[in-house]
Design a protein around this motif. Structure first.
Motif, PDB file in Angstrom:
ATOM      1  N   PRO A  18       0.933  -1.362   0.080  1.00 22.09           N
ATOM      2  CA  PRO A  18      -0.032  -0.084  -0.111  1.00 22.09           C
ATOM      3  C   PRO A  18       0.937   1.167   0.139  1.00 22.09           C
ATOM      4  CG  PRO A  18      -0.898  -1.593   1.471  1.00 22.09           C
ATOM      5  CD  PRO A  18       0.339  -2.182   1.204  1.00 22.09           C
ATOM      6  N   ASN A  19       1.912   1.100   0.585  1.00 23.25           N
ATOM      7  CA  ASN A  19       2.938   2.633   0.622  1.00 23.25           C
ATOM      8  C   ASN A  19       3.350   2.773  -0.818  1.00 23.25           C
ATOM      9  OD1 ASN A  19       2.740   2.602   3.489  1.00 23.25           O
ATOM     10  ND2 ASN A  19       4.208   1.408   3.978  1.00 23.25           N
ATOM     11  N   LEU A  20       3.968   1.858  -1.192  1.00 22.90           N
ATOM     12  CA  LEU A  20       4.463   1.732  -2.619  1.00 22.90           C
ATOM     13  C   LEU A  20       3.438   2.329  -3.643  1.00 22.90           C
ATOM     14  CD1 LEU A  20       6.977   1.269  -4.378  1.00 22.90           C
ATOM     15  CD2 LEU A  20       5.811  -1.256  -4.752  1.00 22.90           C
ATOM     16  N   VAL A  21       1.965   1.713  -3.639  1.00 29.61           N
ATOM     17  CA  VAL A  21       1.079   2.065  -4.384  1.00 29.61           C
ATOM     18  C   VAL A  21       0.755   3.764  -4.188  1.00 29.61           C
ATOM     19  CG1 VAL A  21      -1.336   1.821  -5.118  1.00 29.61           C
ATOM     20  CG2 VAL A  21       0.316  -0.106  -4.989  1.00 29.61           C
ATOM     21  N   GLU A  22       0.437   3.998  -3.065  1.00 30.85           N
ATOM     22  CA  GLU A  22       0.197   5.233  -2.544  1.00 30.85           C
ATOM     23  C   GLU A  22       1.128   6.433  -2.994  1.00 30.85           C
ATOM     24  OE1 GLU A  22      -2.267   8.045  -1.578  1.00 30.85           O
ATOM     25  OE2 GLU A  22      -2.802   5.820  -1.560  1.00 30.85           O
ATOM     26  N   THR A  23       2.594   6.019  -2.888  1.00 28.53           N
ATOM     27  CA  THR A  23       3.568   6.887  -3.365  1.00 28.53           C
ATOM     28  C   THR A  23       3.643   7.175  -4.843  1.00 28.53           C
ATOM     29  OG1 THR A  23       4.935   6.114  -1.506  1.00 28.53           O
ATOM     30  CG2 THR A  23       5.992   7.364  -3.448  1.00 28.53           C
ATOM     31  N   ALA A  24       3.140   5.829  -5.580  1.00 27.38           N
ATOM     32  CA  ALA A  24       3.412   5.910  -7.020  1.00 27.38           C
ATOM     33  C   ALA A  24       1.861   6.526  -7.723  1.00 27.38           C
ATOM     34  CB  ALA A  24       3.327   4.591  -7.634  1.00 27.38           C
ATOM     35  N   LYS A  25       0.923   6.679  -6.965  1.00 22.31           N
ATOM     36  CA  LYS A  25      -0.316   7.117  -7.579  1.00 22.31           C
ATOM     37  C   LYS A  25      -0.320   8.734  -8.219  1.00 22.31           C
ATOM     38  CE  LYS A  25      -4.231   5.023  -5.130  1.00 22.31           C
ATOM     39  NZ  LYS A  25      -5.277   5.127  -4.179  1.00 22.31           N
ATOM     40  N   ARG A  26       0.761   9.439  -7.376  1.00 27.93           N
ATOM     41  CA  ARG A  26       0.572  10.860  -7.888  1.00 27.93           C
ATOM     42  C   ARG A  26       1.239  10.912  -9.360  1.00 27.93           C
ATOM     43  NH1 ARG A  26       5.488  13.112  -3.954  1.00 27.93           N
ATOM     44  NH2 ARG A  26       6.315  10.925  -3.539  1.00 27.93           N
ATOM     45  N   TYR A  27       1.994  10.019  -9.775  1.00 26.91           N
ATOM     46  CA  TYR A  27       2.858   9.996 -11.083  1.00 26.91           C
ATOM     47  C   TYR A  27       2.031   9.198 -11.974  1.00 26.91           C
ATOM     48  CZ  TYR A  27       6.964  11.432  -8.412  1.00 26.91           C
ATOM     49  OH  TYR A  27       8.051  11.811  -7.827  1.00 26.91           O
ATOM     50  N   VAL A  77       5.967  -0.881 -15.217  1.00 25.38           N
ATOM     51  CA  VAL A  77       5.388   0.751 -15.268  1.00 25.38           C
ATOM     52  C   VAL A  77       6.159   1.574 -14.828  1.00 25.38           C
ATOM     53  CG1 VAL A  77       3.376   2.237 -14.703  1.00 25.38           C
ATOM     54  CG2 VAL A  77       2.814  -0.050 -15.390  1.00 25.38           C
ATOM     55  N   VAL A  78       6.838   1.165 -13.338  1.00 28.04           N
ATOM     56  CA  VAL A  78       7.702   2.334 -12.957  1.00 28.04           C
ATOM     57  C   VAL A  78       9.077   2.600 -13.881  1.00 28.04           C
ATOM     58  CG1 VAL A  78       9.387   2.404 -10.985  1.00 28.04           C
ATOM     59  CG2 VAL A  78       7.062   1.764 -10.668  1.00 28.04           C
ATOM     60  N   GLU A  79       9.202   1.434 -14.604  1.00 25.45           N
ATOM     61  CA  GLU A  79      10.521   1.688 -15.682  1.00 25.45           C
ATOM     62  C   GLU A  79      10.071   2.797 -16.766  1.00 25.45           C
ATOM     63  OE1 GLU A  79      13.558   0.312 -15.858  1.00 25.45           O
ATOM     64  OE2 GLU A  79      13.510  -0.137 -13.798  1.00 25.45           O
ATOM     65  N   ALA A  80       8.934   2.768 -16.964  1.00 33.27           N
ATOM     66  CA  ALA A  80       8.589   3.307 -18.179  1.00 33.27           C
ATOM     67  C   ALA A  80       8.202   4.877 -17.740  1.00 33.27           C
ATOM     68  CB  ALA A  80       7.130   3.008 -18.546  1.00 33.27           C
ATOM     69  N   TYR A  81       8.337   5.295 -16.474  1.00 29.74           N
ATOM     70  CA  TYR A  81       8.066   6.733 -16.101  1.00 29.74           C
ATOM     71  C   TYR A  81       9.307   7.062 -15.178  1.00 29.74           C
ATOM     72  CZ  TYR A  81       3.277   6.392 -16.928  1.00 29.74           C
ATOM     73  OH  TYR A  81       1.848   6.414 -17.433  1.00 29.74           O
ATOM     74  N   PRO A  82      10.283   7.742 -16.105  1.00 28.87           N
ATOM     75  CA  PRO A  82      11.479   8.240 -15.554  1.00 28.87           C
ATOM     76  C   PRO A  82      11.323   9.277 -14.119  1.00 28.87           C
ATOM     77  CG  PRO A  82      11.454   8.722 -18.093  1.00 28.87           C
ATOM     78  CD  PRO A  82       9.914   8.231 -17.565  1.00 28.87           C
ATOM     79  N   THR A  86      -1.269   8.515 -12.976  1.00 29.51           N
ATOM     80  CA  THR A  86      -2.926   8.922 -13.091  1.00 29.51           C
ATOM     81  C   THR A  86      -3.441   8.112 -14.035  1.00 29.51           C
ATOM     82  OG1 THR A  86      -2.172  10.958 -14.475  1.00 29.51           O
ATOM     83  CG2 THR A  86      -2.671  11.116 -12.033  1.00 29.51           C
ATOM     84  N   HIS A  87      -2.514   7.707 -15.215  1.00 33.07           N
ATOM     85  CA  HIS A  87      -2.952   6.908 -16.203  1.00 33.07           C
ATOM     86  C   HIS A  87      -2.893   5.486 -16.243  1.00 33.07           C
ATOM     87  CE1 HIS A  87      -3.454  10.781 -18.099  1.00 33.07           C
ATOM     88  NE2 HIS A  87      -2.248  10.954 -18.607  1.00 33.07           N
ATOM     89  N   GLU A  88      -2.609   5.104 -14.996  1.00 31.50           N
ATOM     90  CA  GLU A  88      -2.223   3.380 -14.813  1.00 31.50           C
ATOM     91  C   GLU A  88      -2.930   2.976 -13.787  1.00 31.50           C
ATOM     92  OE1 GLU A  88      -0.461   1.785 -16.641  1.00 31.50           O
ATOM     93  OE2 GLU A  88       0.677   3.118 -17.778  1.00 31.50           O
ATOM     94  N   GLU A  89      -4.114   3.764 -13.690  1.00 31.43           N
ATOM     95  CA  GLU A  89      -4.827   3.176 -12.492  1.00 31.43           C
ATOM     96  C   GLU A  89      -5.330   1.615 -12.463  1.00 31.43           C
ATOM     97  OE1 GLU A  89      -6.889   3.926  -9.096  1.00 31.43           O
ATOM     98  OE2 GLU A  89      -5.961   5.704  -9.957  1.00 31.43           O
ATOM     99  N   GLU A  90      -5.223   1.304 -13.598  1.00 30.34           N
ATOM    100  CA  GLU A  90      -5.882  -0.312 -13.806  1.00 30.34           C
ATOM    101  C   GLU A  90      -4.707  -1.255 -13.059  1.00 30.34           C
ATOM    102  OE1 GLU A  90      -6.396  -3.669 -17.112  1.00 30.34           O
ATOM    103  OE2 GLU A  90      -7.040  -1.592 -17.441  1.00 30.34           O
ATOM    104  N   THR A  91      -3.373  -0.702 -13.184  1.00 25.90           N
ATOM    105  CA  THR A  91      -2.352  -1.541 -12.630  1.00 25.90           C
ATOM    106  C   THR A  91      -2.184  -1.446 -11.200  1.00 25.90           C
ATOM    107  OG1 THR A  91      -0.951  -1.032 -14.677  1.00 25.90           O
ATOM    108  CG2 THR A  91       0.268  -1.560 -12.728  1.00 25.90           C
ATOM    109  N   LEU A  92      -2.447  -0.245 -10.585  1.00 25.71           N
ATOM    110  CA  LEU A  92      -2.505   0.184  -9.262  1.00 25.71           C
ATOM    111  C   LEU A  92      -3.927  -0.689  -8.721  1.00 25.71           C
ATOM    112  CD1 LEU A  92      -1.878   3.907  -9.058  1.00 25.71           C
ATOM    113  CD2 LEU A  92      -0.225   1.975  -8.801  1.00 25.71           C
ATOM    114  N   THR A  93      -4.804  -0.680  -9.070  1.00 23.06           N
ATOM    115  CA  THR A  93      -6.020  -1.355  -8.701  1.00 23.06           C
ATOM    116  C   THR A  93      -5.513  -2.988  -8.724  1.00 23.06           C
ATOM    117  OG1 THR A  93      -7.567   0.180  -9.792  1.00 23.06           O
ATOM    118  CG2 THR A  93      -8.434  -1.919  -9.117  1.00 23.06           C
ATOM    119  N   ARG A  94      -5.216  -3.407  -9.890  1.00 27.85           N
ATOM    120  CA  ARG A  94      -4.764  -4.873  -9.839  1.00 27.85           C
ATOM    121  C   ARG A  94      -3.699  -5.104  -8.855  1.00 27.85           C
ATOM    122  NH1 ARG A  94      -4.780  -5.868 -15.314  1.00 27.85           N
ATOM    123  NH2 ARG A  94      -3.128  -4.472 -15.712  1.00 27.85           N
TER     124      ARG A  94
END
Length: 193
Positions: A52-61, A116-121, A63-71
């Motif tokens: 949850p900490n990882l997902v919460e931190t990544a959410k702000r970057y 996904v993290v790799e795709a967002y510098p 926004t277009h990857e909501e499906e990945t975060l939800t999964r």
């Protein structure tokens, strides 16, 4: 006649001592395997708490990857519910299969998240994300070591339980077969980080 009685008593004593010895060996081996399973639980709890900490931190970057975060969160919640289940025991072959499948699905979702993290510098450059991803990789390694220890303990227990004449004692006293824990390898996550 007296000699026959003493011989009979000696044989009975030997059988009882042998049975006690085998019984105690099986108890020690089963306890070792259950301890190994408990160590896996500790590491999985650590992983479940980290996500949850990882997902919460990544959410702000992302926004277009909501499906990945939800999964990822959905897979984490499913795996955690099986871990918290009252049937969470290594001698439940059905539960272990479900448990392994859920953890495998979580590993796969985390692998997709890492890609996904790799795709967002800008996300990859975030120090908090880097720290959390390193912690996740470290936890995955710990899970692998704990799983290996558990599976080795299960193999030794099952071998001790199934060889003759130990199998006579194990079936008499209800020593059930334990299932090894095999789920999708965490290398998926390690490759992406």
């Amino acid at each position: 006649m007296k000699m026959f009685v003493w011989l009979f008593i000696a044989v009975v004593i030997l059988i009882v001592v042998f049975g006690m010895s085998v019984f105690n060996k099986l108890v020690r081996a089963r306890n070792q395997a259950q301890n190994g399973f408990a160590q896996i639980d500790v590491q999985l709890k650590r992983r479940h708490d980290l996500i949850p900490n990882l997902v919460e931190t990544a959410k702000r970057y992302l926004t277009h990857e909501e499906e990945t975060l939800t999964r990822v969160i959905g897979a984490r919640n499913h795996a955690q519910s099986l871990q918290d289940s009252t049937k969470h025991q290594p001698d439940s072959l059905e539960h272990m299969a479900l448990f392994a499948k859920a953890e495998g699905m979580l590993s796969k979702a985390l692998g997709q998240f890492s890609a996904v993290v790799e795709a967002y510098p800008e996300l990859k450059a975030d120090s908090m994300i880097t720290e959390l991803m390193d912690e996740l990789t470290n936890t995955e390694n710990r899970i692998g070591f704990a799983r290996q220890h558990y599976n080795d303990s299960v193999m030794f227990y099952n071998n001790d339980r199934e060889v003759f004449p130990n199998n006579l004692v194990s079936t008499t006293f209800g020593f059930r077969r334990l299932s090894p824990l095999v789920f999708e390898d965490s290398r998926v996550i390690a490759r992406a980080t």
